[in-house]
Design an enzyme around this catalytic site. Structure first.
Site, mmCIF file in Angstrom:
data_model
loop_
_atom_site.group_PDB
_atom_site.id
_atom_site.type_symbol
_atom_site.label_atom_id
_atom_site.label_comp_id
_atom_site.label_asym_id
_atom_site.label_seq_id
_atom_site.Cartn_x
_atom_site.Cartn_y
_atom_site.Cartn_z
ATOM 1 N N ASP A 1 7.625 7.757 -12.858
ATOM 2 C CA ASP A 1 6.800 7.292 -11.760
ATOM 3 C C ASP A 1 7.670 6.332 -10.929
ATOM 4 O O ASP A 1 8.798 5.998 -11.301
ATOM 5 C CB ASP A 1 5.507 6.633 -12.260
ATOM 6 C CG ASP A 1 4.416 6.657 -11.179
ATOM 7 O OD1 ASP A 1 4.756 6.876 -9.996
ATOM 8 O OD2 ASP A 1 3.240 6.447 -11.504
HETATM 9 C C1 NOJ Z 1 2.957 6.090 -7.921
HETATM 10 C C2 NOJ Z 1 1.793 6.793 -8.556
HETATM 11 O O1 NOJ Z 1 1.477 6.181 -9.786
HETATM 12 C C3 NOJ Z 1 2.036 8.267 -8.786
HETATM 13 O O2 NOJ Z 1 0.868 8.861 -9.250
HETATM 14 C C4 NOJ Z 1 2.507 8.929 -7.533
HETATM 15 O O3 NOJ Z 1 2.677 10.292 -7.736
HETATM 16 C C5 NOJ Z 1 3.808 8.264 -7.124
HETATM 17 N N1 NOJ Z 1 3.579 6.857 -6.860
HETATM 18 C C6 NOJ Z 1 4.425 8.932 -5.904
HETATM 19 O O4 NOJ Z 1 3.696 8.676 -4.790
#
Ligand code: NOJ
Length: 743
Positions: free
Chosen positions: A291
């Site tokens: 993430d």
């Molecule tokens: C953080 C989020 O937790 C995740 O779900 C998302 O896909 C990513 N950012 C990318 O935007």
């Protein structure tokens, strides 16, 4: 071909179609043909170029996290960045892909990722809302439309489905998942994965799915986003882990790690999760992405002293691609030289990424998702809007309808009140892709399109504060109307990432507005819009009718009007319990048996002294404009052998005067186990349409797996003995029968 053969062929296709669809969407396995191409490419790559393939940066088009990296175009050019996210539209993707395939040494095309969570341009209900439809075909179609539009706009990778089981409505990201239940969560995880990935990877309308957030992200302590997770291995494996596995078995080609720790080790550096479970136990063959900066954040977690060590921990645990942290890009070369990361590990990670680029067909045509005509024709097409309206109305849950206030009659004078009554800006909810609020149908527009006698409207209050004259104007309109429809709730950005709430009621100004409307004595229909279960006991008690509509997206107003006027008979069922008070949280239906189960007549039992144990509305609950009766479940036999499947039939009858759909739910209780077992667990459901007066007998099969659990020694299997099988239209009102499993 003779007519008979032709007809049988058509029948066969109709019957077998869904079956083949399912068969196609099986666990992702790289094809042998791809392997030689990967090896040939890998042989030509420098270590720096390999690291580039393991790097993912956001563009400056939109940030979905705390950092933005300048100069990503130069990173593409130098080979330091092999994948991008937050860039879409044919023209932008074409411009960036051109740099990769024309200006870099090896001309390796980029992956383009984006959070296509509930639609790209045509926005569907938020996933929690859509889960309330309990309609797996409609959910799959929604993901299919999302993928069709997203791939027409240059994208080839979505960061979805999010399958984190969550039992805490304070957590803002509950809007993005399928709610509290593992079984429902698994089925929805499969449906969404199939929808995104389509018939096969490489088709122009198929995109890589990314199951997230691995693992247990939905259980942060106190419901606060990014907080630690701590639970027993048994609990984790039984309730939180299965939906990830279900998505992977349905073909999800990529996995995203989560921000939280699990058993003391951040998920992004957790070898037990990423290697032992994911790759060894489940045989996952796709790639793992972190993430947003979650490698870097392991320094904050305090399990490594610096970012270089964080990268080493991540790589050795099984992370292939670094999202946005630039840790691999800045430190991996040195880590390799220091002997902290071995070349075979790097090669394997690069292989996993290259394989999928090949499978998508990007080397043959790096612009295969860049067709302007397709983009123009696909986005917001009439067909896509119709699919959105269909699943939107199926997602609406009728929570209360006293005295048959609903459906509304077209002859009634309606006072449409509330900050969401004539609003478009909030309807697409959070994680709204490339959705545009102006494309939404407001509730006012949706109701007006049905040409009722008279509609007057007034916000009455702002979202969070009173509005001068708002209340007085609203009450004046209510006085003149036959019925009041109050459209109230959260703002879209009150749920989603980093949107935990400590209080989960309606904002005070709106609560006051609704209570004042109710006091007028006019019939009041409360239409809620929100991204999480809310607790609003006073309104729950006193409003005549309550309709939960979540954030429905582009077709919200039409779908709500369809339900309010009875053109669609509501059929949604809650995918998550609605508490009476935040003090009950976590409240969920499948709690374990305790030693002192609740007994209203005994002080010394498990309960609150100031409120009931039961939620305001239980998991699986939802009313209809007709009524149903559901029989006791009838097992094919009352004694069956361990290992044998058990067939159970349930008869459902539409006992009311309107046609309607009911979700017949089947639950199981293992009465004696070597470890404590839940008082009930969902193990099957079927949504059926019945004409007024019609009855139908449904067949369910309980397999050995359905009756299995993690036994005392952590082996997964059944234990002979007595089970209760329960059936009903929600998790609280169930009829049951006892069966016995023998050795
Ligand atoms: C953080 C989020 O937790 C995740 O779900 C998302 O896909 C990513 N950012 C990318 O935007």
């Amino acid at each position: 071909m003779s007519n008979t053969i032709f007809r049988s062929l058509i029948t066969w296709l109709l019957v077998a179609g869904p079956f083949w669809g399912r068969l196609c969407a099986q666990m992702y396995r790289p094809s042998a043909a791809v392997e030689d191409r990967v090896t040939a490419l890998l042989d030509k790559m420098s270590l720096e170029e390999k690291i580039g393939q393991l790097t993912l940066y956001t563009t400056d088009w939109g940030s979905t996290g705390p950092t933005i990296r300048e100069g990503y175009k130069n990173d593409i050019r130098s080979g330091a960045c092999g994948n991008l996210f937050n860039s879409h539209t044919v023209s932008f993707v074409r411009e960036l892909q051109r740099i990769a395939v024309e200006e870099t040494r090896l001309k390796i095309p980029l992956l383009f990722g984006f959070d296509v969570i509930h639609g790209y341009k045509t926005i569907f209900p938020i996933p929690l809302g859509e889960s309330a439809s309990w309609d797996l075909e409609a959910i799959e179609r929604s993901a299919r439309v999302a993928a069709t539009e997203a791939t027409a706009a240059g994208l080839n990778w979505t960061f979805a489905p999010m399958v984190d089981v969550c039992r805490d409505p304070r957590w803002g990201r509950v809007m993005e998942g399928a709610g509290e239940d593992t079984y429902l969560g698994c089925r929805i995880a499969e449906a969404r994965t199939r929808g995104f990935q389509g018939k096969k990877l490489g088709d122009t309308d198929a995109m890589l799915a990314c199951v997230k957030h691995f693992a247990a992200y939905g259980a942060p302590i106190a419901g606060r986003d990014y907080n630690s997770v701590d639970m027993s291995e048994r609990y984790f494996r039984e309730y939180y882990l299965p939906p990830y596995e279900a998505a992977i078995r349905a073909g999800a080609a990529t996995v995203m790690t989560s921000f939280n720790d699990y058993d003391g080790v951040p998920a992004t550096g957790n070898k037990y999760l990423l290697t032992d479970i994911l790759r060894k136990e489940w045989g996952f063959k796709g790639f793992v992405v972190t993430d947003y900066t979650s490698i870097n954040e392991m320094v904050n977690h305090g399990v490594v002293a610096d970012e270089k060590a964080a990268g080493e921990l991540a790589m050795n645990a099984g992370v292939d691609m670094d999202m946005q942290g630039a840790v691999y890009q800045r430190f991996m070369l040195q880590s390799y030289k220091d002997g902290k990361i071995a070349m075979p590990l790097i090669n394997d990670a690069v292989r996993r990424v290259l394989r999928l680029k090949i499978e998508l067909g990007l080397f043959e045509d790096p612009y295969k998702y860049c067709d302007e005509t397709r983009e123009k024709n696909s986005l917001l097409s009439a067909e896509h809007r119709a699919a959105a309206r269909d699943v939107s109305r199926k997602s609406i849950v009728l929570l209360k309808n006293e005295g048959g206030i609903l459906p509304l009659k077209k002859t009634q004078k309606i006072a449409l009140i509330g900050p969401l009554a004539d609003n478009k800006s909030e309807l697409i909810g959070n994680w709204n892709g490339a959705g545009n609020a102006n494309d939404c149908v407001s509730v006012l527009e949706g109701l007006r399109a049905k040409a009722p006698a008279e509609i007057t409207t007034e916000a009455g209050s702002d979202f969070m504060a009173e509005k001068s004259d708002g209340l007085a104007n609203a009450l004046a309109l209510a006085e003149k109307a036959d019925v009041v429809v109050a459209v109230v709730g959260e703002t879209a950005m009150m749920s989603g990432e980093a949107c935990a709430r400590g209080e989960i009621g309606l904002p005070a100004a709106q609560e006051a507005l609704v209570m004042a409307l109710i006091k007028t004595g006019k019939p009041v229909v409360v239409v809620l819009m929100n991204g999480r279960p809310l607790a609003f006991p006073a309104i729950a008690e006193s409003a005549g009718a309550i309709v939960e509509s979540w954030w429905l997206g582009t077709e919200a107003g039409n779908a709500i009007a369809d339900v309010l006027f009875g053109d669609y008979n509501p059929s949604g069922k809650l995918p998550m319990s609605f508490p009476r008070s935040v003090g009950q949280v976590p409240v969920f239906y499948n709690e374990k048996s305790t030693g002192r189960p609740f007994d209203p007549n005994s002080k010394w039992t498990s309960k609150y002294i100031d409120m009931p144990n039961s939620p305001q509305w239980p998991f699986g609950f939802g009313l209809s404009y007709t009524t149903f009766s559901i029989s006791e479940p009838k097992p094919e036999k009352t004694t069956f052998k361990k290992g044998e499947p058990l067939k159970v039939s349930v008869t459902v009858s539409n006992t009311g005067a309107r046609d309607g759909e009911e979700v017949v739910q089947l639950y199981v209780h293992d009465l004696v186990g070597s470890v404590t077992r839940p008082v009930k667990e969902l193990k099957g459901f079927q949504k059926v349409m019945l004409k007024a007066g019609e009855s139908r007998t449904l067949q369910f099969t309980l397999t050995e797996k359905d009756l299995s659990f993690y036994r005392r020694d952590m082996s997964f299997g059944t234990e002979p003995g007595d089970f209760e099988i329960m059936a009903g239209g929600n998790s609280a009102d169930l009829k049951k029968v006892r069966v016995t499993m023998t050795e």
